[in-house]
Motif scaffolding. Structure first.
Motif, PDB file in Angstrom:
ATOM      1  N   LEU A 192      32.895  60.249  34.645  1.00  0.00           N
ATOM      2  CA  LEU A 192      33.451  59.376  33.573  1.00  0.00           C
ATOM      3  C   LEU A 192      34.474  58.436  34.271  1.00  0.00           C
ATOM      4  CD1 LEU A 192      33.626  61.759  30.468  1.00  0.00           C
ATOM      5  CD2 LEU A 192      32.144  59.888  30.893  1.00  0.00           C
ATOM      6  N   ASN A 193      35.106  59.250  35.326  1.00  0.00           N
ATOM      7  CA  ASN A 193      36.336  58.677  35.902  1.00  0.00           C
ATOM      8  C   ASN A 193      35.734  57.397  36.915  1.00  0.00           C
ATOM      9  OD1 ASN A 193      38.914  57.895  36.977  1.00  0.00           O
ATOM     10  ND2 ASN A 193      38.823  59.729  38.410  1.00  0.00           N
ATOM     11  N   LEU A 194      34.842  57.639  37.640  1.00  0.00           N
ATOM     12  CA  LEU A 194      34.099  56.734  38.508  1.00  0.00           C
ATOM     13  C   LEU A 194      33.569  55.402  37.555  1.00  0.00           C
ATOM     14  CD1 LEU A 194      32.068  58.769  40.787  1.00  0.00           C
ATOM     15  CD2 LEU A 194      34.091  57.193  41.294  1.00  0.00           C
ATOM     16  N   LEU A 195      32.946  55.565  36.205  1.00  0.00           N
ATOM     17  CA  LEU A 195      32.554  54.685  35.458  1.00  0.00           C
ATOM     18  C   LEU A 195      33.777  53.730  34.985  1.00  0.00           C
ATOM     19  CD1 LEU A 195      29.947  56.349  33.129  1.00  0.00           C
ATOM     20  CD2 LEU A 195      29.748  54.289  34.432  1.00  0.00           C
ATOM     21  N   ALA A 196      34.859  54.512  34.702  1.00  0.00           N
ATOM     22  CA  ALA A 196      35.998  53.566  34.385  1.00  0.00           C
ATOM     23  C   ALA A 196      36.628  52.598  35.337  1.00  0.00           C
ATOM     24  CB  ALA A 196      37.314  54.710  33.957  1.00  0.00           C
TER      25      ALA A 196
ATOM     26  N   GLU B   4      36.590  58.853  25.279  1.00  0.00           N
ATOM     27  CA  GLU B   4      35.909  60.127  26.277  1.00  0.00           C
ATOM     28  C   GLU B   4      36.915  60.327  27.216  1.00  0.00           C
ATOM     29  OE1 GLU B   4      31.755  60.363  26.757  1.00  0.00           O
ATOM     30  OE2 GLU B   4      31.599  58.498  25.811  1.00  0.00           O
ATOM     31  N   LEU B   5      37.673  59.529  27.880  1.00  0.00           N
ATOM     32  CA  LEU B   5      38.454  59.734  28.780  1.00  0.00           C
ATOM     33  C   LEU B   5      39.786  60.396  28.224  1.00  0.00           C
ATOM     34  CD1 LEU B   5      38.912  56.306  30.619  1.00  0.00           C
ATOM     35  CD2 LEU B   5      37.420  58.267  31.366  1.00  0.00           C
ATOM     36  N   LYS B   6      39.991  60.106  27.131  1.00  0.00           N
ATOM     37  CA  LYS B   6      41.310  60.975  26.668  1.00  0.00           C
ATOM     38  C   LYS B   6      41.063  62.262  25.963  1.00  0.00           C
ATOM     39  CE  LYS B   6      44.602  60.396  22.702  1.00  0.00           C
ATOM     40  NZ  LYS B   6      44.998  59.559  21.395  1.00  0.00           N
ATOM     41  N   LYS B   7      39.641  62.451  25.420  1.00  0.00           N
ATOM     42  CA  LYS B   7      39.146  63.627  24.704  1.00  0.00           C
ATOM     43  C   LYS B   7      38.933  64.930  26.131  1.00  0.00           C
ATOM     44  CE  LYS B   7      35.329  65.457  22.155  1.00  0.00           C
ATOM     45  NZ  LYS B   7      33.945  65.322  21.514  1.00  0.00           N
ATOM     46  N   TYR B   8      38.545  64.164  27.049  1.00  0.00           N
ATOM     47  CA  TYR B   8      38.175  65.297  28.149  1.00  0.00           C
ATOM     48  C   TYR B   8      39.208  65.233  29.103  1.00  0.00           C
ATOM     49  CZ  TYR B   8      33.557  65.105  25.695  1.00  0.00           C
ATOM     50  OH  TYR B   8      32.518  65.101  24.884  1.00  0.00           O
ATOM     51  N   LYS B   9      40.338  64.560  28.998  1.00  0.00           N
ATOM     52  CA  LYS B   9      41.544  64.444  29.785  1.00  0.00           C
ATOM     53  C   LYS B   9      41.147  64.086  31.114  1.00  0.00           C
ATOM     54  CE  LYS B   9      44.053  68.108  27.173  1.00  0.00           C
ATOM     55  NZ  LYS B   9      44.763  69.246  26.907  1.00  0.00           N
TER      56      LYS B   9
END
Length: 412
Positions: free
Chosen positions: A190-194, A212-217
């Protein structure tokens, strides 16, 4: 400990045997045909034990001799493994120190004998990436997959990360989308996608990813806020273009309504939204927005934009701006804004006073321009020409109101 225990057992048995032999030496007779052998029982027992030990020694020697090739082979394997471990360690240290060429060479030198070929290939791929050798990088990644097919996810994740770093954005996107389908909650994916969506300027996709970035911290609060801010800045610009094409402001306004409450108080986003509203001549929406912003935080950019607004309730707008002079009467941008608001209401004398006061504090090209147009309106072309000329000279010196010191004082 085991040897000591065995020795004690033998010692105890020997002691018992000695005591028994001392009390009664015993008698053993062995006969075969006309041949007989006589001896004491104690001697017989000693000979039996000795014979057993001799046979055991001979059998053990034969077994070791038979197994000698395997022992030599195992020793050779351990030696090669130790050597591979040493070179792998050297390669990883070189990689950490930024010695990419040395790291790559060491990591693949004895890779067939290493216990962790996957780690070596992935690390070698990183080194090749730093050396700008994408073909060697992809080769190492392919070998990593072959060395451990079960680690396919780790290999692809490394591949996506390296592709992103190398600027191969489309390839990285394809890899990451595939990985996300396998593990939707994987934080690094997710971080790489962002990061990738930001580089591709795919603002809507990044906006969809934010929950999702917020939900999964996946990122900290500061980074999440930065991403939210840049996303909505770009979405507001996009919405303004759509609005300008359709001549209907609803899209821009609805986009602003999507912003979280915290972002609606962000100065940069307020400025972005206000500028778009002014450009689209949505003055009655921009005026209360800027008035509220100025009440909460004094920014010369807010005040400057407020002077470009031509609201329906022009007198109320002017009254609010004049009330600001109680605390900021010597601010040249505020005086320019007051001059513009007076010009909107055709208050020529008052407008001239404010504009000249602004020039007296800090000359600005736009102030000269406004005074020049005012002089034309008042039928004084020579003064108008003089003001226009001075404004052009100041413009050539690359002046900008945005270069003025920005004050951030709260207004009571």
């Amino acid at each position: 400990m085991k040897t000591l225990f065995t020795f004690l057992i033998i010692l105890i048995l020997a002691a018992i045997l000695g005591i028994v032999a001392y009390q009664d030496n015993g008698y053993v007779l062995i006969g075969r045909g006309y041949t007989t052998v006589e001896m004491s029982l104690a001697l017989f027992i000693v000979l039996q034990i000795s014979l057993y030990l001799l046979i055991a020694f001979i059998l053990r020697s034969i077994k070791q001799t038979w197994s000698l090739p395997d022992i030599i082979k195992q020793h050779h394997h351990r030696s090669k493994t130790a050597k591979a471990h040493k070179t792998s360690k050297q390669g990883l240290i070189a990689l950490a120190q930024g010695q990419w060429k040395k790291a790559e060479k060491a990591l693949i030198k004895n890779i067939d004998n290493t216990e962790t070929p996957l780690l070596n290939y992935l690390s070698a791929a990183r080194a090749a990436q730093k050396l700008n050798e994408p073909e060697r990088r992809d080769h190492y990644l392919s070998m990593a997959h072959k060395s451990m097919p079960d680690a396919d996810f780790a290999v692809e994740l490394t591949q996506a990360e390296l592709q992103l770093a190398h600027g191969q954005l489309e390839q990285s996107l394809a890899t990451l989308v595939h990985l996300r389908s396998i593990s939707p909650k994987h934080s690094h994916v997710l971080n790489l996608l962002a990061q990738l969506y930001e580089k591709l300027s795919s603002w809507q996709e990044l906006n969809d990813l934010l929950p999702e970035l917020k939900k999964y911290k996946v990122v900290n609060q500061a980074e999440l806020y930065r991403l939210q801010k840049i996303v909505f800045q770009q979405l507001l610009k996009k919405a303004a273009k759509v609005t300008e094409t359709n001549k209907i402001p609803n899209h821009l306004i609805s986009t602003w309504q999507l912003l979280p409450k915290k972002l609606k108080n962000d100065a940069d986003l307020i400025l972005e939204y206000s500028q778009q509203l002014i450009q689209l001549k949505q003055y009655d929406i921009a005026e209360p927005l800027l008035r509220t912003a100025i009440k909460h935080q004094w920014l010369t950019t807010f005040v400057y934009l407020y002077g470009l607004v031509k609201a329906t309730q022009a007198q109320q707008q002017l009254d609010f701006a004049e009330n600001l002079t109680k605390q900021h009467g010597q601010n040249p941008v505020l005086l320019l804004t007051l001059g513009r608001l007076c010009l909107t209401q055709e208050l020529w004398g008052k407008a001239q006073a404010y504009l000249e006061a602004s020039l007296g504090i800090t000359p600005m090209p736009e102030t000269y321009k406004e005074l020049g147009e005012l002089m034309e309106q008042l039928g004084e072309p020579e003064k108008a020409s003089d003001y226009f000329k001075q404004g052009l000279l100041l413009t050539e010196s690359h002046f900008s109101y945005q270069n003025l010191p920005i004050q951030t004082l709260p207004i009571n």
